[in-house]
Design a protein around this motif. Structure first.
Motif, PDB file in Angstrom:
ATOM      1  N   THR A 163      17.802 -38.922 -11.250  1.00  0.00           N
ATOM      2  CA  THR A 163      18.055 -37.278 -11.576  1.00  0.00           C
ATOM      3  C   THR A 163      17.137 -36.257 -10.995  1.00  0.00           C
ATOM      4  N   CYS A 199      22.967 -39.696  -9.490  1.00  0.00           N
ATOM      5  CA  CYS A 199      22.443 -37.966  -9.802  1.00  0.00           C
ATOM      6  C   CYS A 199      21.926 -37.434  -8.706  1.00  0.00           C
ATOM      7  N   GLY A 227      25.315 -36.080 -10.083  1.00  0.00           N
ATOM      8  CA  GLY A 227      26.625 -37.313 -11.007  1.00  0.00           C
ATOM      9  C   GLY A 227      26.426 -36.523 -12.894  1.00  0.00           C
ATOM     10  N   ARG A 273      25.866 -32.495 -13.418  1.00  0.00           N
ATOM     11  CA  ARG A 273      26.378 -32.063 -11.846  1.00  0.00           C
ATOM     12  C   ARG A 273      26.498 -30.948 -12.621  1.00  0.00           C
ATOM     13  N   VAL A 287      19.860 -29.001 -13.492  1.00  0.00           N
ATOM     14  CA  VAL A 287      20.155 -30.559 -11.910  1.00  0.00           C
ATOM     15  C   VAL A 287      20.526 -29.780 -10.756  1.00  0.00           C
ATOM     16  N   CYS A 301      25.789 -46.083 -10.843  1.00  0.00           N
ATOM     17  CA  CYS A 301      25.523 -45.275 -11.753  1.00  0.00           C
ATOM     18  C   CYS A 301      24.796 -46.134 -13.044  1.00  0.00           C
TER      19      CYS A 301
END
Lengths: 153, 210
Positions: free
Chosen positions: B117, B145, B150, B153, B158, B175
């Motif tokens: 992420t 991510c 992902g 979101r 993010v 994932c």
């Protein structure tokens, strides 16, 4: 000190405090007014001997305003204390309990970061998780999640 | 008697308001890969010369073989995808047989695998590390991510896809993606690298490969 003694002591000292009904194995849940917030925290530390500061957080009840939640523990006598206060609609001012519990310092900074609560008397009230130029307080229900945040969003 | 409290100096980065301000001090290159104009004009001249394409295509083939055989990824792990990336680098899947040496410095690396992420506070650092890598360089976006944000979101923090920060060549879904998926993505990247034209320019996207 037992849980029942703690309940009666709270009832004697703070007549206006609302004590929720007891739950088997649960903590004592008390709601006080914001004026009594620091006095109640000092009382919990001195008289109830709740010396372990577990956490501080807030809840956004939309129209009813923000509610502050603090969990304290008396580890010697196994008493849990959940102290709450309702700030009321549109209010984001609250007295700080950092002078009483040093552990509340970063928790109050986080509550300021996420909910925009200004703690009066806090020694260093800055954002702790988000960057300094962040606009808005993202855990408020009124925060629009998908608003663009240049340059990366 | 208490010992004296030492005075801790303020860290240097406090003087900057934000890392984005630091980024503005550095040059941004919106034009992508840099090439020497003299080198470009010479190769174009050789290519347009009758029969000269033999030279440039042979040079392309040789240089692309050399480039794709030593893609060094910078070890840049952000989240749980980094565990799978480490597994890919380790002995069972062993990317070193493909010429990939995980290297801990961006200045020696050609490839950045964004594994995890990317949040808004991390994005300036990611961009700075990417800009520290020498040309030609590539980026692989690993996992949901990094591809699109992902499951996070709709979080406030993010970056919704790392391609909003740096240009990405290969997207690996999953994932997290298992090592086989990442290995497949790295092989696709090697295919893309072998499609460089005129000794260094990126080819048009090829639907068969990309």
């Amino acid at each position: 000190m037992t849980l029942d003694q703690a309940r009666t002591l709270i009832g004697q000292q703070f007549a206006t405090a609302q004590i929720e009904a007891a739950v088997e194995g649960g903590p004592v849940v008390v709601t006080v007014s914001p004026d009594q917030w620091t006095a109640f925290a000092a009382f919990a530390k001195q008289d109830l001997r709740c010396r372990f500061f577990s956490f501080l957080t807030a809840v956004d009840w939309k129209d009813a305003g923000l509610e502050l939640v603090v969990r304290l523990d008396n580890l010697d006598d196994r008493i849990g204390l959940m102290m709450k206060t309702k700030l009321g609609p549109g209010v984001s001012e609250c007295p700080s309990i950092t002078p009483i519990f040093r552990g509340a310092n970063w928790m109050e900074r986080e509550a300021y970061d996420m909910f925009g609560i200004r703690f009066a008397g806090h020694p260093d009230l800055r954002r702790i998780l988000l960057s300094d130029d962040w606009e808005g307080h993202p855990l408020l229900k009124s925060y629009a999640v998908d608003t663009p945040h240049p340059p990366y969003r | 008697m208490k010992p004296p409290v030492p005075e801790i100096p303020v860290p240097v980065w406090r003087n900057f308001k934000d890392l984005q301000e630091w980024e503005q001090l550095h040059q941004v290159r919106p034009e992508g890969d840099k090439h020497s104009s003299a080198f470009l004009s010479i190769t174009e001249g050789i290519h347009s010369f009758p029969g000269g394409f033999v030279v440039t295509t042979a040079a392309d083939a040789f240089l692309n073989w050399a480039r794709k055989s030593s893609v060094w990824p910078v070890t840049f792990g952000l989240a749980c995808c980094a565990i799978e990336m480490m597994a890919t680098f380790a002995s069972r899947f062993d990317v070193e047989r493909l010429g990939m040496v995980p290297w801990a410095s961006p200045r020696h690396s050609d490839l950045m695998i964004v594994s995890g992420t990317v949040n808004i506070k991390m994005a300036p650092m990611l961009k700075r590390i990417y800009e520290q890598m020498p040309d030609p360089k590539w980026a692989v976006s690993m996992g949901s991510c990094a591809n699109s944000g992902g499951p996070f979101r709709h979080g406030y923090f993010v970056v919704k896809g790392v391609d909003r920060v740096i240009p990405v060549d290969v997207y690996v879904p999953g994932c997290p993606p298992p090592p086989e998926s990442l290995l497949n993505g790295l092989l696709l990247l090697q295919d893309q690298i072998s499609h460089f034209r005129r000794t260094g320019k990126r080819a048009e996207p090829n639907p068969k490969v990309d």
